[in-house]
Scaffold this motif. Structure first.
Motif, PDB file in Angstrom:
ATOM      1  N   MET A 160      -7.889   1.513   3.373  1.00 54.63           N
ATOM      2  CA  MET A 160      -6.606   1.331   2.585  1.00 54.63           C
ATOM      3  C   MET A 160      -5.667   0.525   3.415  1.00 54.63           C
ATOM      4  SD  MET A 160      -3.933   4.096   0.966  1.00 54.63           S
ATOM      5  CE  MET A 160      -2.559   3.837   0.465  1.00 54.63           C
ATOM      6  N   LEU A 161      -4.802  -0.512   2.795  1.00 55.97           N
ATOM      7  CA  LEU A 161      -3.951  -1.179   3.508  1.00 55.97           C
ATOM      8  C   LEU A 161      -2.858  -0.747   3.800  1.00 55.97           C
ATOM      9  CD1 LEU A 161      -4.383  -4.781   1.454  1.00 55.97           C
ATOM     10  CD2 LEU A 161      -5.729  -3.634   3.446  1.00 55.97           C
ATOM     11  N   GLY A 162      -2.017  -1.149   4.702  1.00 56.28           N
ATOM     12  CA  GLY A 162      -0.652  -0.734   5.263  1.00 56.28           C
ATOM     13  C   GLY A 162       0.346  -1.412   4.052  1.00 56.28           C
ATOM     14  N   ALA A 163       1.217  -0.655   3.963  1.00 54.68           N
ATOM     15  CA  ALA A 163       2.412  -0.719   3.058  1.00 54.68           C
ATOM     16  C   ALA A 163       3.004  -1.963   3.292  1.00 54.68           C
ATOM     17  CB  ALA A 163       3.259   0.478   2.648  1.00 54.68           C
ATOM     18  N   CYS A 164       3.191  -2.194   4.612  1.00 54.15           N
ATOM     19  CA  CYS A 164       4.246  -3.242   4.770  1.00 54.15           C
ATOM     20  C   CYS A 164       4.034  -3.970   6.024  1.00 54.15           C
ATOM     21  CB  CYS A 164       5.948  -2.942   4.383  1.00 54.15           C
ATOM     22  SG  CYS A 164       6.969  -4.074   4.509  1.00 54.15           S
ATOM     23  N   VAL A 216      -8.664  -3.713  -4.818  1.00 53.18           N
ATOM     24  CA  VAL A 216      -8.412  -5.068  -4.731  1.00 53.18           C
ATOM     25  C   VAL A 216      -7.219  -5.179  -3.544  1.00 53.18           C
ATOM     26  CG1 VAL A 216      -6.824  -5.488  -6.583  1.00 53.18           C
ATOM     27  CG2 VAL A 216      -7.769  -7.412  -5.662  1.00 53.18           C
ATOM     28  N   ASN A 217      -7.168  -6.117  -2.640  1.00 58.07           N
ATOM     29  CA  ASN A 217      -6.158  -6.095  -1.736  1.00 58.07           C
ATOM     30  C   ASN A 217      -5.163  -7.456  -1.789  1.00 58.07           C
ATOM     31  OD1 ASN A 217      -7.475  -3.783  -0.516  1.00 58.07           O
ATOM     32  ND2 ASN A 217      -8.980  -5.311   0.543  1.00 58.07           N
ATOM     33  N   LEU A 218      -3.933  -6.927  -1.957  1.00 58.61           N
ATOM     34  CA  LEU A 218      -2.970  -8.109  -2.137  1.00 58.61           C
ATOM     35  C   LEU A 218      -1.950  -8.261  -1.011  1.00 58.61           C
ATOM     36  CD1 LEU A 218      -1.280  -9.711  -4.453  1.00 58.61           C
ATOM     37  CD2 LEU A 218       0.011  -7.783  -4.700  1.00 58.61           C
ATOM     38  N   TYR A 219      -1.956  -9.372  -0.518  1.00 58.52           N
ATOM     39  CA  TYR A 219      -0.815  -9.764   0.168  1.00 58.52           C
ATOM     40  C   TYR A 219       0.057 -10.395  -0.670  1.00 58.52           C
ATOM     41  CZ  TYR A 219      -3.593  -9.217   4.421  1.00 58.52           C
ATOM     42  OH  TYR A 219      -4.300  -8.713   5.520  1.00 58.52           O
ATOM     43  N   THR A 220       1.513 -10.267  -0.610  1.00 64.71           N
ATOM     44  CA  THR A 220       2.551 -10.705  -1.451  1.00 64.71           C
ATOM     45  C   THR A 220       3.714 -10.948  -0.604  1.00 64.71           C
ATOM     46  OG1 THR A 220       3.743 -10.351  -3.334  1.00 64.71           O
ATOM     47  CG2 THR A 220       3.064  -8.489  -2.265  1.00 64.71           C
ATOM     48  N   THR A 221       4.561 -11.965  -0.792  1.00 69.15           N
ATOM     49  CA  THR A 221       5.920 -12.017  -0.282  1.00 69.15           C
ATOM     50  C   THR A 221       6.660 -11.893  -1.254  1.00 69.15           C
ATOM     51  OG1 THR A 221       6.091 -14.563  -1.013  1.00 69.15           O
ATOM     52  CG2 THR A 221       5.178 -14.172   1.104  1.00 69.15           C
ATOM     53  N   ARG A 222       6.552 -11.082  -2.501  1.00 68.50           N
ATOM     54  CA  ARG A 222       7.377 -10.894  -3.633  1.00 68.50           C
ATOM     55  C   ARG A 222       8.122  -9.655  -3.349  1.00 68.50           C
ATOM     56  NH1 ARG A 222       7.270 -12.978  -9.632  1.00 68.50           N
ATOM     57  NH2 ARG A 222       9.217 -12.789  -8.867  1.00 68.50           N
ATOM     58  N   GLU A 223       9.367  -9.434  -3.870  1.00 74.44           N
ATOM     59  CA  GLU A 223       9.920  -7.921  -3.720  1.00 74.44           C
ATOM     60  C   GLU A 223       9.102  -7.036  -4.483  1.00 74.44           C
ATOM     61  OE1 GLU A 223      13.879  -8.216  -4.913  1.00 74.44           O
ATOM     62  OE2 GLU A 223      14.270 -10.287  -4.337  1.00 74.44           O
ATOM     63  N   PRO A 224       8.832  -6.001  -3.656  1.00 74.01           N
ATOM     64  CA  PRO A 224       7.773  -4.883  -4.396  1.00 74.01           C
ATOM     65  C   PRO A 224       8.353  -4.364  -5.605  1.00 74.01           C
ATOM     66  CG  PRO A 224       8.385  -4.303  -2.192  1.00 74.01           C
ATOM     67  CD  PRO A 224       9.202  -5.383  -2.456  1.00 74.01           C
ATOM     68  N   ALA A 225       9.589  -4.264  -5.866  1.00 66.83           N
ATOM     69  CA  ALA A 225      10.112  -3.981  -7.376  1.00 66.83           C
ATOM     70  C   ALA A 225       9.834  -4.966  -8.406  1.00 66.83           C
ATOM     71  CB  ALA A 225      11.548  -3.618  -7.396  1.00 66.83           C
ATOM     72  N   ASN A 261      -4.140  -2.388  -3.205  1.00 62.91           N
ATOM     73  CA  ASN A 261      -3.553  -2.163  -2.067  1.00 62.91           C
ATOM     74  C   ASN A 261      -2.795  -3.263  -1.572  1.00 62.91           C
ATOM     75  OD1 ASN A 261      -5.188   0.549  -1.629  1.00 62.91           O
ATOM     76  ND2 ASN A 261      -6.940  -0.983  -1.042  1.00 62.91           N
ATOM     77  N   THR A 262      -1.523  -2.860  -1.397  1.00 54.80           N
ATOM     78  CA  THR A 262      -0.397  -4.064  -1.079  1.00 54.80           C
ATOM     79  C   THR A 262       0.052  -4.197   0.332  1.00 54.80           C
ATOM     80  OG1 THR A 262       0.135  -3.765  -3.428  1.00 54.80           O
ATOM     81  CG2 THR A 262       1.740  -5.202  -2.040  1.00 54.80           C
ATOM     82  N   VAL A 263      -0.008  -5.428   0.706  1.00 54.71           N
ATOM     83  CA  VAL A 263       0.790  -5.659   1.961  1.00 54.71           C
ATOM     84  C   VAL A 263       1.794  -6.560   1.812  1.00 54.71           C
ATOM     85  CG1 VAL A 263       0.618  -6.879   4.495  1.00 54.71           C
ATOM     86  CG2 VAL A 263      -1.250  -5.347   3.740  1.00 54.71           C
TER      87      VAL A 263
END
Length: 342
Positions: A1-5, A27-36, A54-56
């Motif tokens: 599982m990926l870390g949250a941030c 699926v593992n997502l790397y994102t620069t978008r605001e989580p909300a 799973n989001t980073v």
């Protein structure tokens, strides 16, 4: 599982990389978008498909993080805002080509990579905020330099990516020499120093500091839907939105930037990554983008949020976004050359 941030300023090389998971249900997502802004879409994807996301969150350093992780990177999907930032990731070799009839059918050709390396998911139109009582029918971006607006224009820093993208599009349409002259004209018309944020343009129109300004349309949705009696609501109620076009282009439209995504080069869950991208251009997801974020759907024909719909239908500038990005560096140099932010 990926870390949250991953926090802004982390050293990507020293950040502990999560273990890759090749499970069929993840699926593992790397994102620069605001989580909300993206979590409602991800929750809906999981509810509909059973695939866990799973989001980073990486506010900065996405390219550096991927470079540090290399082939062991667990990233499947890379999501960011701004065409330039997305193409920086592509040009650094951190994505792979995707062939998907679903994506190609949903996204107009000029809003995705011809090779399938990246895809726009929603649009952020760069518009004019104006005093609600002004008549600005038929306004163009070139009109911002008209001397009749001297002392009446507000805008944020010319070096902000939202503006360098617009200026780069102007270069693509009009050439560097005309764009430089245009920038000098816009600077001469400024009511105050080019600074602050897009919502500050609306604030300053209400305050009588300026009559028009350049900003992204989606902020208006946030302002007009803010709590009754709040400052932001008063700013939103004081303005109208006008979608300019480029006067010099025969086939013209409004300049847009994007939120977009790509499949990571070493994606361990490739098929699920493609499924997530395809889900994000479905009618339901595109409608959720429009309602939750007040961004314009990339897929034609999707129902708009009422505030966004009140701006009227938008014709997007058909200039390929890759051509815009190619002029970013020159646009930034011209901003400095004319002293736009001084």
């Amino acid at each position: 599982m990926l870390g949250a941030c991953a926090k802004t300023g982390d050293n990507p090389a020293s950040a502990s990389a999560p273990q890759a998971s090749a499970g069929a249900g993840e699926v593992n997502l790397y994102t620069t978008r605001e989580p909300a802004l993206v979590q409602p879409l991800l929750d809906a994807f999981t509810a509909d498909t059973g695939i866990k996301v799973n989001t980073v969150l990486l506010k900065d350093g996405l390219t550096e993080r991927l470079a540090a992780e290399g082939e062991r990177s667990p990233a499947d999907v890379l999501m960011t805002v701004d065409t330039g930032r997305l193409l920086d990731v592509v040009e650094a070799g951190h994505t792979q080509a995707v062939k998907s009839q679903v994506l190609e059918a949903a996204i107009p050709a000029h809003l995705r990579s011809p090779e399938g390396q990246w895809f726009a998911l929603s649009l952020r139109d760069r518009v004019v905020y104006a005093d609600k009582d002004l008549d600005l029918s038929g306004f163009t971006y070139e009109d911002l330099a008209d001397p009749k607006w001297k002392g009446r224009v507000c805008i944020r820093s010319g070096q902000h990516p939202y503006n360098t993208s617009l200026f780069a599009a102007m270069i693509a349409h009009d050439g560097a020499e005309k764009t430089e002259a245009w920038l000098r004209g816009v600077k001469a018309n400024l009511a105050r120093k080019a600074a602050g944020g897009d919502r500050d343009v609306a604030r300053d129109i209400l305050a009588g500091i300026c009559d028009i300004g350049v900003a992204n349309a989606y902020y208006v949705g946030r302002m007009k839907n803010a709590e009754e009696g709040s400052e932001q609501r008063s700013w939103g109620d004081a303005i109208q939105v006008v979608r300019p076009v480029f006067a010099s282009a025969a086939d013209t439209g409004t300049h847009v930037n994007i939120s977009g995504a790509a499949v990571a080069r070493h994606a361990p869950n490739h098929d699920n990554a493609v499924k997530l991208l395809e889900y994000l251009v479905s009618d339901s997801s595109q409608s959720l983008y429009a309602r939750a974020n007040y961004e314009y759907p990339v897929k034609p024909g999707v129902a708009l949020d009422p505030v966004v719909a009140s701006f009227g239908q938008m014709k997007v500038d058909p200039l390929p976004l890759a051509e815009v990005v190619a002029n970013r560096k020159l646009a930034s140099e011209l901003v400095d050359k004319v002293g736009f932010d001084n």
